[in-house]
Write a protein that holds these residues in place. Structure first.
Motif, mmCIF file in Angstrom:
data_model
loop_
_atom_site.group_PDB
_atom_site.id
_atom_site.type_symbol
_atom_site.label_atom_id
_atom_site.label_comp_id
_atom_site.label_asym_id
_atom_site.label_seq_id
_atom_site.Cartn_x
_atom_site.Cartn_y
_atom_site.Cartn_z
ATOM 1 N N ARG A 135 46.149 37.461 51.865
ATOM 2 C CA ARG A 135 44.777 37.072 51.583
ATOM 3 C C ARG A 135 44.016 38.168 50.833
ATOM 4 O O ARG A 135 43.345 37.910 49.835
ATOM 5 C CB ARG A 135 44.068 36.757 52.898
ATOM 6 N N VAL A 136 44.146 39.400 51.335
ATOM 7 C CA VAL A 136 43.457 40.513 50.670
ATOM 8 C C VAL A 136 44.005 40.706 49.253
ATOM 9 O O VAL A 136 43.249 40.839 48.287
ATOM 10 C CB VAL A 136 43.600 41.817 51.495
ATOM 11 N N THR A 139 42.795 37.932 46.994
ATOM 12 C CA THR A 139 41.363 38.067 46.693
ATOM 13 C C THR A 139 41.139 39.182 45.672
ATOM 14 O O THR A 139 40.327 39.047 44.759
ATOM 15 C CB THR A 139 40.561 38.357 47.977
ATOM 16 N N LEU A 140 41.904 40.282 45.821
ATOM 17 C CA LEU A 140 41.815 41.363 44.835
ATOM 18 C C LEU A 140 42.294 40.869 43.472
ATOM 19 O O LEU A 140 41.712 41.190 42.439
ATOM 20 C CB LEU A 140 42.655 42.567 45.285
ATOM 21 N N LEU A 142 42.080 37.902 42.256
ATOM 22 C CA LEU A 142 41.038 37.071 41.644
ATOM 23 C C LEU A 142 40.008 37.919 40.917
ATOM 24 O O LEU A 142 39.447 37.508 39.909
ATOM 25 C CB LEU A 142 40.288 36.290 42.732
ATOM 26 N N GLY A 143 39.753 39.105 41.468
ATOM 27 C CA GLY A 143 38.662 39.923 40.939
ATOM 28 C C GLY A 143 39.102 40.964 39.930
ATOM 29 O O GLY A 143 38.285 41.740 39.443
ATOM 30 N N THR A 144 40.403 41.004 39.615
ATOM 31 C CA THR A 144 40.874 42.029 38.681
ATOM 32 C C THR A 144 40.571 41.640 37.246
ATOM 33 O O THR A 144 40.974 40.574 36.804
ATOM 34 C CB THR A 144 42.395 42.241 38.838
ATOM 35 N N PRO A 145 39.843 42.493 36.511
ATOM 36 C CA PRO A 145 39.581 42.169 35.111
ATOM 37 C C PRO A 145 40.885 42.204 34.316
ATOM 38 O O PRO A 145 41.572 43.237 34.339
ATOM 39 C CB PRO A 145 38.626 43.268 34.642
ATOM 40 N N PRO A 146 41.250 41.125 33.627
ATOM 41 C CA PRO A 146 42.543 41.083 32.935
ATOM 42 C C PRO A 146 42.697 42.169 31.875
ATOM 43 O O PRO A 146 43.790 42.720 31.723
ATOM 44 C CB PRO A 146 42.569 39.687 32.298
ATOM 45 N N PHE A 147 41.625 42.506 31.156
ATOM 46 C CA PHE A 147 41.749 43.522 30.094
ATOM 47 C C PHE A 147 42.083 44.888 30.681
ATOM 48 O O PHE A 147 42.830 45.667 30.113
ATOM 49 C CB PHE A 147 40.474 43.601 29.247
ATOM 50 N N TRP A 148 41.552 45.151 31.867
ATOM 51 C CA TRP A 148 41.816 46.428 32.539
ATOM 52 C C TRP A 148 43.225 46.463 33.123
ATOM 53 O O TRP A 148 43.967 47.436 32.967
ATOM 54 C CB TRP A 148 40.767 46.621 33.641
ATOM 55 N N LEU A 151 45.746 47.206 30.524
ATOM 56 C CA LEU A 151 45.833 48.627 30.168
ATOM 57 C C LEU A 151 46.564 49.422 31.239
ATOM 58 O O LEU A 151 47.351 50.322 30.932
ATOM 59 C CB LEU A 151 44.427 49.202 29.954
ATOM 60 N N MET A 152 46.311 49.089 32.513
ATOM 61 C CA MET A 152 46.965 49.820 33.602
ATOM 62 C C MET A 152 48.478 49.560 33.590
ATOM 63 O O MET A 152 49.280 50.476 33.783
ATOM 64 C CB MET A 152 46.373 49.392 34.960
ATOM 65 N N ARG A 197 46.226 30.991 46.854
ATOM 66 C CA ARG A 197 45.184 30.524 47.776
ATOM 67 C C ARG A 197 45.249 29.016 47.958
ATOM 68 O O ARG A 197 45.156 28.506 49.074
ATOM 69 C CB ARG A 197 43.807 30.948 47.273
ATOM 70 N N GLY A 251 41.418 31.213 28.019
ATOM 71 C CA GLY A 251 40.488 32.340 27.936
ATOM 72 C C GLY A 251 41.206 33.659 28.204
ATOM 73 O O GLY A 251 40.974 34.664 27.528
ATOM 74 N N LEU B 129 35.737 30.473 28.229
ATOM 75 C CA LEU B 129 35.497 31.720 27.506
ATOM 76 C C LEU B 129 35.456 31.500 25.991
ATOM 77 O O LEU B 129 34.675 32.141 25.283
ATOM 78 C CB LEU B 129 36.598 32.726 27.861
ATOM 79 N N VAL B 130 36.268 30.561 25.506
ATOM 80 C CA VAL B 130 36.323 30.299 24.067
ATOM 81 C C VAL B 130 34.984 29.765 23.567
ATOM 82 O O VAL B 130 34.461 30.215 22.541
ATOM 83 C CB VAL B 130 37.464 29.301 23.740
ATOM 84 N N VAL B 210 31.976 35.971 40.506
ATOM 85 C CA VAL B 210 33.186 36.695 40.142
ATOM 86 C C VAL B 210 33.567 36.347 38.709
ATOM 87 O O VAL B 210 33.822 37.218 37.872
ATOM 88 C CB VAL B 210 34.350 36.333 41.095
ATOM 89 N N LEU B 214 33.447 38.926 35.523
ATOM 90 C CA LEU B 214 34.648 39.200 34.735
ATOM 91 C C LEU B 214 34.443 38.737 33.295
ATOM 92 O O LEU B 214 34.860 39.414 32.354
ATOM 93 C CB LEU B 214 35.866 38.491 35.340
ATOM 94 N N PHE B 221 33.864 44.118 26.699
ATOM 95 C CA PHE B 221 35.092 44.824 26.337
ATOM 96 C C PHE B 221 35.494 44.472 24.904
ATOM 97 O O PHE B 221 35.904 45.334 24.131
ATOM 98 C CB PHE B 221 36.213 44.450 27.312
ATOM 99 N N VAL B 237 35.590 50.616 29.761
ATOM 100 C CA VAL B 237 37.044 50.434 29.670
ATOM 101 C C VAL B 237 37.458 50.416 28.199
ATOM 102 O O VAL B 237 38.426 51.070 27.799
ATOM 103 C CB VAL B 237 37.485 49.132 30.383
ATOM 104 N N ILE B 244 43.543 56.592 26.554
ATOM 105 C CA ILE B 244 44.149 56.223 27.833
ATOM 106 C C ILE B 244 45.284 57.164 28.245
ATOM 107 O O ILE B 244 45.496 57.409 29.429
ATOM 108 C CB ILE B 244 44.593 54.751 27.808
ATOM 109 N N LEU B 259 36.520 45.587 39.935
ATOM 110 C CA LEU B 259 37.395 45.016 40.962
ATOM 111 C C LEU B 259 36.699 44.992 42.321
ATOM 112 O O LEU B 259 36.709 43.981 43.027
ATOM 113 C CB LEU B 259 38.681 45.850 41.011
ATOM 114 N N SER B 262 33.767 42.380 42.379
ATOM 115 C CA SER B 262 34.306 41.016 42.435
ATOM 116 C C SER B 262 34.869 40.721 43.810
ATOM 117 O O SER B 262 34.701 39.629 44.340
ATOM 118 C CB SER B 262 35.447 40.806 41.442
ATOM 119 N N PHE B 263 35.552 41.715 44.374
ATOM 120 C CA PHE B 263 36.132 41.566 45.707
ATOM 121 C C PHE B 263 35.028 41.242 46.711
ATOM 122 O O PHE B 263 35.152 40.316 47.510
ATOM 123 C CB PHE B 263 36.862 42.862 46.075
#
Lengths: 312, 280
Positions: A135-136, A139-140, A142-148, A151-152, A197, A251, B129-130, B210, B214, B221, B237, B244, B259, B262-263
């Motif tokens: 679950r955690v 949930t994380l 869901l909130g992760t920015p895809p662009f970031w 890069l990671m 989920r 998107g 988004l588009v 959220v 984002l 970005f 970012v 980087i 993150l 949003s969490f």
């Protein structure tokens, strides 16, 4: 076969939506201040070329007539020319479809591969620690920015471990495959959070369902009950959710293609915006919208095929 | 029973309480940090220290510095103001517009309803988004364009959600009673129906935050949203992308901030949904 009657009827219902899509894309480009003919041809166009484009799009007529010209050109497969690439927008999009399609299909497949075990572990250990962890994590996700995230992943897998190429697309098949791993993984990690989920919730509903209890009463092992009775029923709504999320998925590809410099439709859209190549923006937006409508239609067909009780 | 009911809400046990409390704490702390930015942030977010470029995280600069010698920690804190504003305003406009349209369409039905729902279908056919990016392309980059685009696009989900609730509630006895008392349509719609229909929209709005956060960070970005030198996580970012390999801290910390926020929003949405029995 009357269950499938909607396959013929549904496209008729698409007509108003397709009409709406054409109106929106038409209005979008007409709202841009300035001379549309110059916009179509760029600032260095000759007077005769401007004249020709005015005639083709009926730019000296009223806005309503202009829309009819726009439709006429659309039916003729004419979506205008790209100022930057000097080619037909439709042809240009044709050369950009492959990477985007690979990205979408690859990330969906990967997301399912991640989500099924995660949801299984969570649902079979409901309320216990594995469930909480899933679950955690989701949930994380869901909130992760895809662009970031992109890069990671790039830093870890391409720079530190030197396993995969940093960006681009490549020419040969193995090259392309290597280039698509991280982009697919980026989208898949976000998408799998949504799927996990949903799948967890429907698995839990199915585990306690009458038919699962009946299967247990017949003496089937818990594993057999789960994989033969619970999972097949639970996965249908999740696959449907995938279709609902196809717009979100597109998107995601737009962003990921920009980060990884993949020559797909999303990158074309963003470049089109920065170079004020409005016909390209219009064409790509329209293609994405039509694709979304089609995917939802396909999902309806699959749902009916998967479950005989469903009538549309 | 009465003894339990008399206890204040925060002492009572209800489903989803832990989730809600953790979520509210996370978002609350970030809101507090944003409001107290001038007090907490050790440096000016746009001050360029030429002698301290790309300095690794240390006691003086907890999150290091960027290529202009700006303190990343201070920028992350100041950026919280912008990103929280994006999340709130980006949800409030669509919520208000969508709720109004959905209520009116659901209540009156007929042609009004048919027209609005066809518009909803068309807008939903475009990838979220588009369409937002396309509208921003026309209005020109910037946060204002982002809000306008979001208001034009985001209302549809709320309209659809509230309409389905209104359709269920429309035939309830309390509506009939209000009508037989001779109340006006607008009074029945907004004073009687809406408050009852709003719960699922509020829960949805929390999870929408959220998506909007984002989205706003992604747009920035890409260079279409908040413009430099303003500190905003998405832009930070993007600015760190070119450095980087030498200065991972430039990209890592702003991303972690997105993150975390949003969490927090997700947890609030989940907790509220569990408590109020609303399913996504």
């Amino acid at each position: 076969m009357h269950r499938y009657r909607f396959v013929l009827l549904r496209p008729l219902q698409f007509l108003p939506v397709l009409f709406g899509i054409s109106v929106i894309t038409f209005v979008l480009v007409r709202l841009i201040p300035g001379d549309p003919a110059r916009m179509l041809l760029g600032t260095r166009a000759t007077a005769s070329a401007l004249e020709r484009i005015r005639a083709q799009y009926g730019l000296d007529e009223s806005i309503w007539v202009q829309y009819l010209y726009f439709l006429k050109n659309l039916f003729a497969g004419e979506m205008g020319k790209s100022i930057v690439f000097k080619t037909d927008v439709l042809k240009l999009i044709g050369t950009r479809i492959e990477p985007t399609l690979v990205l979408v299909i690859g990330s969906v497949a990967l997301a399912i591969l991640i989500a099924v075990p995660m949801a299984t572990i969570a649902a079979r250990n409901r309320g216990r620690i594995p469930d909480q962890v899933v679950r955690v994590v989701s949930t994380l996700g869901l909130g992760t920015p895809p662009f970031w995230l992109a890069l990671m992943l790039m830093i870890v897998f391409s720079v530190k471990l030197d396993l995969l190429p940093v960006s681009g697309y490549g020419r040969t098949l193995p090259e392309k495959a290597a280039h698509m791993v991280l982009p697919c993984l980026t989208i898949a990690l976000s998408l799998s959070a949504v799927l996990t989920r949903s799948l967890r919730a429907s698995l839990i509903a199915q585990i306690t369902s009458d038919q699962a209890t009946a299967a247990r009463a017949r003496g089937l092992s818990e594993g057999t009950v789960f994989w033969r009775h619970v999972m097949p029923n639970a996965i249908v709504p999740t696959l449907n959710l995938l279709a609902v999320n196809v717009g979100w998925l597109i998107g995601g590809t737009v962003i990921v293609e920009s980060v990884f410099a993949i020559p797909g439709m999303g990158q074309l859209l963003i470049r089109g915006i920065f170079s004020r190549d409005y016909m390209v923006v219009q064409g790509v937006a329209m293609c994405f919208a039509v694709a979304t409508v089609l995917v939802n239609f396909l999902a309806d067909i699959l749902t009916v095929a998967a479950d005989p009780r469903v009538k549309l | 029973m009465t003894a339990i009911a008399a206890r204040p809400l925060y002492l009572r046990r209800f489903p989803g309480r832990t989730t809600l409390v953790v979520g509210l704490t996370v978002v609350g702390l970030m809101l507090l940090a944003a409001l107290a930015a001038p007090l907490i942030a050790p440096y000016d977010p746009v001050f360029q220290d030429g002698t301290a470029r790309l300095v690794a995280p240390s006691a003086a600069h907890p999150f290091g510095t960027d290529n202009f010698g700006r303190d990343v920690f201070s920028r992350v804190i100041w950026a919280a103001r912008v990103d929280l504003q994006i999340a709130f305003l980006g949800v409030v406009f669509p919520l208000v517009i969508g709720t109004t349209i959905g209520t009116v369409a659901g209540y009156f039905g007929g042609v009004v309803d048919a027209v609005f729902m066809r518009i909803v279908d068309v807008v939903l056919a475009f990838p979220y988004l588009v369409l937002i990016i396309a509208i921003i392309a026309i209005l020109g980059p910037g946060l204002k364009s982002f809000y306008i685009a979001l208001a034009l696009v985001g209302w549809v989900s709320y309209a659809r959600l509230i309409r389905s609730q209104i359709l269920i509630l429309k035939s309830a006895d309390f509506v009939l009673a209000a009508r037989s008392l001779g109340y006006s349509h607008s009074r029945i719609m907004f004073r009687h129906l809406l408050p009852n229909a709003l719960i699922s929209s509020i829960v949805f709005a929390m999870s929408d935050m959220v998506l909007v956060l984002l989205g706003g960070a992604s747009i920035s970005f890409l260079g279409l949203g908040v413009q430099p030198p303003t500190a905003e996580w998405g832009i930070m970012v993007a600015e760190g992308q070119g450095f980087i390999t030498q200065a991972l801290w430039m990209t890592m910390f702003p991303g972690l901030a997105i993150l975390l926020l949003s969490f927090g929003f997700s947890l609030i949405a989940d907790g509220l949904g569990e408590w109020l029995g609303v399913k996504e």
